[in-house]
Design a protein around this motif. Structure first.
Motif, PDB file in Angstrom:
ATOM      1  N   LEU A 153      -7.854  27.144   0.079  1.00 43.48           N
ATOM      2  CA  LEU A 153      -7.620  27.984  -1.087  1.00 43.48           C
ATOM      3  C   LEU A 153      -6.113  28.172  -1.179  1.00 43.48           C
ATOM      4  O   LEU A 153      -5.496  28.765  -0.288  1.00 43.48           O
ATOM      5  CB  LEU A 153      -8.327  29.327  -0.961  1.00 43.48           C
ATOM      6  CG  LEU A 153      -8.228  30.214  -2.195  1.00 43.48           C
ATOM      7  CD1 LEU A 153      -9.004  29.603  -3.351  1.00 43.48           C
ATOM      8  CD2 LEU A 153      -8.737  31.601  -1.889  1.00 43.48           C
ATOM      9  N   GLN A 168      -2.695  29.430  -3.154  1.00 42.45           N
ATOM     10  CA  GLN A 168      -2.156  30.368  -4.128  1.00 42.45           C
ATOM     11  C   GLN A 168      -0.662  30.137  -4.256  1.00 42.45           C
ATOM     12  O   GLN A 168       0.047  30.044  -3.244  1.00 42.45           O
ATOM     13  CB  GLN A 168      -2.432  31.809  -3.706  1.00 42.45           C
ATOM     14  CG  GLN A 168      -3.914  32.109  -3.685  1.00 42.45           C
ATOM     15  CD  GLN A 168      -4.209  33.530  -3.295  1.00 42.45           C
ATOM     16  OE1 GLN A 168      -3.765  33.990  -2.257  1.00 42.45           O
ATOM     17  NE2 GLN A 168      -4.946  34.225  -4.136  1.00 42.45           N
ATOM     18  N   ASN A 181       1.025  36.878  -5.930  1.00 41.43           N
ATOM     19  CA  ASN A 181       0.510  35.670  -6.557  1.00 41.43           C
ATOM     20  C   ASN A 181       1.292  35.438  -7.842  1.00 41.43           C
ATOM     21  O   ASN A 181       1.427  36.337  -8.661  1.00 41.43           O
ATOM     22  CB  ASN A 181      -0.995  35.836  -6.839  1.00 41.43           C
ATOM     23  CG  ASN A 181      -1.669  34.540  -7.195  1.00 41.43           C
ATOM     24  OD1 ASN A 181      -1.147  33.748  -7.963  1.00 41.43           O
ATOM     25  ND2 ASN A 181      -2.843  34.329  -6.658  1.00 41.43           N
ATOM     26  N   THR A 201      -4.316  29.954  -8.586  1.00 43.15           N
ATOM     27  CA  THR A 201      -5.119  29.788  -7.379  1.00 43.15           C
ATOM     28  C   THR A 201      -5.990  28.557  -7.562  1.00 43.15           C
ATOM     29  O   THR A 201      -6.652  28.414  -8.593  1.00 43.15           O
ATOM     30  CB  THR A 201      -6.011  31.027  -7.141  1.00 43.15           C
ATOM     31  OG1 THR A 201      -5.173  32.178  -7.031  1.00 43.15           O
ATOM     32  CG2 THR A 201      -6.830  30.884  -5.869  1.00 43.15           C
TER      33      THR A 201
END
Length: 143
Positions: free
Chosen positions: A4, A6, A133, A138
Motif C-alpha cells: 500500500l 502513499q 498524505n 494511495t
C-alpha cells in the motif's frame, strides 16, 4: 505481496517514543506499507521494489527514481486481514514473521540497490506511523 503506497510530504515511524525512520518534510516521498502472504518469495519482493521505484505517482507524472524521492518501508501484516465473515478479522493469509521479515528486508534491499533512499520501521514492533498524505494519493501494488 501487497504494497500500500502513499504519496507523502512527510512521514515518520516511532517505536517506544524513538524515531526509527522518517521522511523529513520536503517536496515528496513514498510511504510503503508491505504485507506478505504464504506464497511470496524474493523474486516477487524484487519485482515489486522495481515497480514501486518506477511508479509514476509523484508530481508531473514522475517516479521516485526520476527525482530521488525517499521511501519509508513499514511491515504491515494487516494488509492480509480477512473481514468476509463476522466482525473480527482473521490473519490466516498473512505469512508468519519468519517468512515475512526476510521478504520485507529483500524488498527494502532491492530499493536501496536501485538507488533509493530507504528508511524502515522495526519488524514486529508496536509502531506509530505519522504521515501527511499528499493529494491524497494511495495505490495498492500486487503481483
Amino acid at each position: 505481496m501487497r504494497i500500500l503506497v502513499q504519496r507523502v510530504t512527510s512521514a515518520r515511524v516511532t517505536v517506544a517514543g524513538d524515531i526509527v525512520g522518517e521522511i523529513r518534510p520536503r517536496s515528496q516521498g513514498l510511504l510503503a506499507l508491505v504485507g506478505v502472504t504464504h506464497d511470496d518469495d524474493a523474486v516477487k519482493a524484487q519485482r515489486l521494489a522495481e515497480k514501486l521505484w518506477a511508479l509514476r505517482i509523484l508530481d508531473d507524472e514522475r517516479s521516485a527514481s526520476d527525482i530521488g524521492a525517499p521511501i519509508l518501508v513499514i511491515s504491515q501484516f494487516t494488509l492480509y486481514g480477512n473481514t468476509a465473515k463476522g466482525r473480527r478479522p482473521t490473519w490466516n493469509a498473512a505469512a508468519p514473521g519468519a517468512v515475512a521479515e526476510p521478504l520485507v528486508d529483500a524488498f527494502s534491499a532491492k530499493l536501496t540497490a536501485l538507488g533509493a533512499q530507504v528508511q524502515t520501521g522495526v519488524f514486529g514492533a508496536d509502531m506509530q506511523v505519522e504521515l501527511v498524505n499528499d493529494g491524497p494519493v494511495t495505490v495498492l501494488l500486487e503481483l
